[in-house]
Design a protein around this motif. Structure first.
Motif, short mmCIF file in Angstrom:
data_model
loop_
_atom_site.label_atom_id
_atom_site.label_comp_id
_atom_site.label_asym_id
_atom_site.label_seq_id
_atom_site.Cartn_x
_atom_site.Cartn_y
_atom_site.Cartn_z
N THR A 138 0.83 -1.21 0.00
CA THR A 138 0.00 0.00 0.00
C THR A 138 0.87 1.26 0.00
O THR A 138 2.04 1.22 0.42
N PRO A 139 0.31 2.39 -0.44
CA PRO A 139 1.05 3.65 -0.33
C PRO A 139 1.46 3.97 1.10
O PRO A 139 2.54 4.51 1.34
N GLU A 140 0.60 3.61 2.06
CA GLU A 140 0.94 3.87 3.46
C GLU A 140 2.18 3.10 3.89
O GLU A 140 3.03 3.63 4.63
N SER A 141 2.32 1.87 3.42
CA SER A 141 3.49 1.08 3.79
C SER A 141 4.76 1.62 3.13
O SER A 141 5.84 1.58 3.71
N VAL A 142 4.63 2.14 1.92
CA VAL A 142 5.77 2.79 1.27
C VAL A 142 6.23 3.98 2.10
O VAL A 142 7.42 4.18 2.36
N ARG A 143 5.26 4.77 2.54
CA ARG A 143 5.61 5.98 3.29
C ARG A 143 6.28 5.63 4.61
O ARG A 143 7.18 6.36 5.08
N GLN A 144 5.90 4.55 5.25
CA GLN A 144 6.56 4.13 6.48
C GLN A 144 8.03 3.80 6.24
O GLN A 144 8.90 4.09 7.07
N ILE A 145 8.31 3.19 5.10
CA ILE A 145 9.71 2.90 4.75
C ILE A 145 10.47 4.21 4.54
O ILE A 145 11.63 4.35 4.95
N LEU A 146 9.82 5.19 3.94
CA LEU A 146 10.46 6.49 3.74
C LEU A 146 10.76 7.18 5.06
O LEU A 146 11.80 7.83 5.22
N ARG A 148 11.51 5.73 7.83
CA ARG A 148 12.72 5.09 8.38
C ARG A 148 13.97 5.57 7.67
O ARG A 148 15.04 5.65 8.26
N ALA A 149 13.85 5.90 6.38
CA ALA A 149 15.01 6.35 5.63
C ALA A 149 15.53 7.68 6.13
O ALA A 149 16.69 8.04 5.90
N GLU A 150 14.68 8.45 6.80
CA GLU A 150 15.10 9.75 7.31
C GLU A 150 15.84 9.66 8.63
O GLU A 150 16.35 10.67 9.12
N GLU A 151 15.92 8.47 9.19
CA GLU A 151 16.68 8.31 10.42
C GLU A 151 18.17 8.44 10.13
O GLU A 151 18.63 8.10 9.04
N PRO A 152 18.96 8.92 11.09
CA PRO A 152 20.40 9.12 10.85
C PRO A 152 21.10 7.83 10.47
O PRO A 152 20.73 6.74 10.92
N ASP A 153 22.10 7.95 9.61
CA ASP A 153 22.91 6.80 9.22
C ASP A 153 23.66 6.22 10.42
O ASP A 153 24.10 6.96 11.31
#
Length: 275
Positions: A138-146, A148-153
């Protein structure tokens, strides 16, 4: 500076969209920008024209195209759209075809979205994350992955070719930037607001690992500006299509096929600096 998820609301994400060809894939992404009030149909035409004039340089990683054009009156505010195709389509790229994911960017200027591009580049450099995005239902699940991508390396593995010593001039430096002190490396795309920022993010990541960031400035720019700035740089990193458009600019030009691949950028730097 806006985060990736601020520029990409769930309403701008479409999964398993049909597209007969690369033009249809870009139109699908452009339609989402229009539907969300980010841009007009004229901007979609500008994105198509960018590929027609410069070739498929927007296909910056295997299966991924980053559609964009220059800031223009057709952009109402900076935003993005995300289209996962039901079937991949060829864009004409030698190594990264076919494309299943098209992300479109409409920007009002060349710098406000830099942080978001860095987050997206990190996300697409991780094979596990790419696989999760490919399977997200779902689009909502894609956004959740995004999100997480904004968390610091996490701290990167060491990859320093010369401890933290100052880099010497490149093997074939042609401009003043190769004569010692702080060097400049340009990352170049057709418009200077999209794919060049992807490559800059990957380059910065490698330089951080090498502990050379204090010695090397990196700048994302467009083809026209790069010709004027080349004399102040030690090298240019770009796509094959843009390298052809640049021609001989008096400094080394290294082609990068996958703009999210740190190993490929690492190898290009090692060649440039003979390390």
């Amino acid at each position: 500076m806006p985060q990736l998820t601020e520029l990409l609301p769930v309403e701008a994400i479409r999964l398993d969209a049909p597209a007969p060809d690369w033009q249809g894939a870009i139109r699908a992404a452009g339609d989402l920008l229009v539907a969300n009030g980010v841009s007009t149909d004229a901007y979609t035409q500008e994105m198509l024209r960018t590929v027609e004039e410069n070739g498929p340089y927007i296909v910056v990683a295997p299966g991924f195209a980053f559609a964009h054009a220059r800031p223009s009156p057709a952009v109402r505010h900076t935003g993005m759209s995300w289209v996962r195709l039901v079937e991949p389509v060829p864009f004409g790229h030698d190594t990264n075809d076919p494309v299943r994911l098209v992300v479109a960017l409409a920007a009002t200027d060349a710098s406000a979205h830099t942080q978001a591009m860095g987050a997206l580049a990190r996300l697409l450099a991780d094979p596990e994350t790419v696989a999760a995005l490919d399977q997200a239902p779902t689009p909502e699940s894609v956004r959740q992955i995004l999100v997480r991508a904004e968390e610091p390396d996490e701290p990167a593995e060491p990859s320093e070719p010369a401890e933290s010593a100052e880099p010497a001039a490149t093997k074939a430096a042609g401009g003043s930037g190769g004569s010692g002190g702080t060097h400049t490396i340009l990352t170049v795309c057709g418009n200077g607001v999209g794919t060049s920022l992807f490559l800059k993010s990957t380059l910065d990541k490698v330089l951080d690992r090498w502990k050379w960031s204090r010695y090397i400035n990196t700048e994302a720019t467009d083809t026209i500006s790069a010709k004027g700035k080349a004399s102040e740089a030690v090298a240019i990193l770009t796509s094959r299509e843009i390298a052809r458009a640049l021609g001989d600019v008096g400094v080394p030009v290294r082609v990068i096929e996958d703009f999210t691949n740190t190993k490929e950028v690492d190898a290009a730097l090692r060649d440039l600096y003979d390390v």
